[in-house]
Design a protein around this motif. Structure first.
Motif, mmCIF file in Angstrom:
data_model
loop_
_atom_site.group_PDB
_atom_site.id
_atom_site.type_symbol
_atom_site.label_atom_id
_atom_site.label_comp_id
_atom_site.label_asym_id
_atom_site.label_seq_id
_atom_site.Cartn_x
_atom_site.Cartn_y
_atom_site.Cartn_z
ATOM 1 N N PRO A 82 6.711 4.030 -5.802
ATOM 2 C CA PRO A 82 5.570 3.960 -6.715
ATOM 3 C C PRO A 82 5.064 5.340 -7.154
ATOM 4 C CG PRO A 82 4.893 3.433 -4.466
ATOM 5 C CD PRO A 82 6.379 3.537 -4.458
ATOM 6 N N TRP A 124 1.701 2.961 -2.374
ATOM 7 C CA TRP A 124 1.186 3.951 -3.331
ATOM 8 C C TRP A 124 0.197 4.917 -2.678
ATOM 9 C CZ3 TRP A 124 -4.081 4.006 -4.695
ATOM 10 C CH2 TRP A 124 -4.826 2.902 -4.245
ATOM 11 N N PRO A 144 0.914 2.960 -9.995
ATOM 12 C CA PRO A 144 1.513 2.983 -8.652
ATOM 13 C C PRO A 144 1.204 1.695 -7.882
ATOM 14 C CG PRO A 144 0.414 5.070 -9.113
ATOM 15 C CD PRO A 144 0.101 4.162 -10.256
ATOM 16 N N GLN A 145 0.008 1.156 -8.062
ATOM 17 C CA GLN A 145 -0.349 -0.085 -7.372
ATOM 18 C C GLN A 145 0.572 -1.222 -7.802
ATOM 19 O OE1 GLN A 145 -2.383 2.058 -8.753
ATOM 20 N NE2 GLN A 145 -4.494 1.972 -7.990
ATOM 21 N N ILE A 167 -10.081 5.817 3.100
ATOM 22 C CA ILE A 167 -8.758 6.211 2.599
ATOM 23 C C ILE A 167 -7.956 6.896 3.694
ATOM 24 C CG2 ILE A 167 -7.533 7.749 1.003
ATOM 25 C CD1 ILE A 167 -8.649 5.759 -0.704
ATOM 26 N N ALA A 190 -9.232 0.176 -2.119
ATOM 27 C CA ALA A 190 -8.861 1.479 -2.669
ATOM 28 C C ALA A 190 -8.392 1.338 -4.115
ATOM 29 C CB ALA A 190 -7.769 2.135 -1.829
ATOM 30 N N GLU A 191 -7.939 0.125 -4.479
ATOM 31 C CA GLU A 191 -7.559 -0.102 -5.874
ATOM 32 C C GLU A 191 -8.799 -0.197 -6.754
ATOM 33 O OE1 GLU A 191 -4.837 -3.283 -6.661
ATOM 34 O OE2 GLU A 191 -3.801 -3.000 -4.761
ATOM 35 N N GLY A 232 -7.239 -1.053 1.971
ATOM 36 C CA GLY A 232 -6.229 -0.751 0.965
ATOM 37 C C GLY A 232 -6.506 -1.436 -0.370
ATOM 38 N N LEU A 233 -6.911 -2.705 -0.289
ATOM 39 C CA LEU A 233 -7.209 -3.416 -1.530
ATOM 40 C C LEU A 233 -8.436 -2.808 -2.206
ATOM 41 C CD1 LEU A 233 -6.562 -7.171 -0.625
ATOM 42 C CD2 LEU A 233 -5.159 -5.656 -2.027
ATOM 43 N N PHE A 253 0.803 -1.223 0.000
ATOM 44 C CA PHE A 253 0.000 0.000 0.000
ATOM 45 C C PHE A 253 0.834 1.271 0.000
ATOM 46 C CE2 PHE A 253 -2.262 -3.470 2.149
ATOM 47 C CZ PHE A 253 -3.214 -3.697 1.176
#
Lengths: 180, 180
Positions: free
Chosen positions: A173, A101, B142-143, B73, B12-13, B9-10, A99
């Motif tokens: 990143p 990024w 970035p991810q 976030i 957030a992707e 966090g996941l 995380f």
DNA sequence: AAGCGCATGTAAAGGGTTACATGATTGC
DNA sequence: GCAATCATGTAACCCTTTACATGCGCTT
């Protein structure tokens, strides 16, 4: 389920009380398998009920020193030779990296810097322990040699993590740019 | 307490369901932070109650896809930047090494051999992932770059453990000699 | 329509941490 | 004798794992 076996294993070196084992865990196994005293006292009672350890002697303030039994030794050996190694690691630092990024470049750079020195210091600490063992400060019993091997793991793992952190500084990143 | 943040966090992707996240954990975070589906479904409900995530869409067979909220976030970022890193590792393989003196030289040699190849294979697997990312097979978001960093940790850690195992072959404690 | 696998969920048990409680010894 | 610390212990809580339950969708 490894705590049981670690306790028996430590008692195989010499009889010890719950308190002794708590300190031993803290100093020797703290980084690799943390265990607080409530867990240890509880487990010791179960191990005694199962016949893997026995009360060796009683001392002041309810102190009970335990020693290992024949079947205890057999049980550790069974664990070491006949059960699958659990290879799962729970590494928060690596989890966090997924995380990165979500951090700004500045935050991340500062973070990685801190991590890198933390790991390098720890690696250094293990190197000192290893050097002392190599000098023979603790004799050369099989037990000492085993701990020497564990220390080598400490050196290599923390060195690797330290190197990783510095490597990461150059592979950011660049997710958030100047976010709050 | 890291699971919460990893889930946010996941998400957030991209929005995902409990099932999606379970597979993601298994494939991406299995070695570094295992989590089964019962834990994930439970935690998702709590996260929704806390307002860190919200139901994004509903699909067939009760599928609920969650997406992250503003406060979600903020919460991951708070975790990443304002909470202490938990550096404890729970490494059974290293714990076991403290008790190597309870194995015969033959048992230990066989054990270390097996460990070494296990780690080398895993390191290789991470190297392959890293190479694919470096070729740009997954773009350069970035991810993706963050996951590349995590993969680098996988490479270095497993390489270190593999090297350690081979090193240990030449540093055996020689405890038991032909015991049962 | 039957059967299999996908996807979601709940319950119970186990392992680990935190907080609290207590008695015994040592130092002042 | 009093305070601090040592050493043991218990209780409650939280996190994680294992086992069980269910229903929908897809394939044959």
């Amino acid at each position: 389920m490894s705590l049981r076996h670690a306790l028996i294993g430590l008692l195989a070196e010499q009889p010890a009380s719950g308190w002794d084992l708590t300190r031993r865990f803290e100093e020797l196994l703290g980084t690799v398998w943390p265990a607080g005293h409530p867990q240890i006292y509880g487990e010791l009672r179960k191990l005694e009920a199962d016949g893997f350890i026995q009360i060796d002697s009683q001392g002041p303030r309810r102190r009970k020193a335990y020693s290992v039994t024949e079947s205890g030794i057999a049980e550790v050996r069974r664990w070491l030779t006949a059960t699958d190694v659990d290879h799962t690691m729970r590494l928060e630092p690596v989890l966090r990296s997924v995380f990165f990024w979500l951090m700004t470049p500045e935050e991340l750079a500062a973070y990685l810097e801190k991590e890198a020195t933390f790991y390098r210091d720890l690696a250094e600490k293990y190197r000192a322990i290893a050097a002392a063992k190599d000098r023979g400060d603790y004799g050369d019993s099989p037990q000492t040699k085993s701990i020497r091997i564990a220390a080598e793991a400490g050196i290599r793992l923390h060195q690797a993590l330290g190197d990783w952190a510095t490597w990461a500084v150059n592979h950011q990143p660049n997710g958030l740019q100047g976010h709050t």
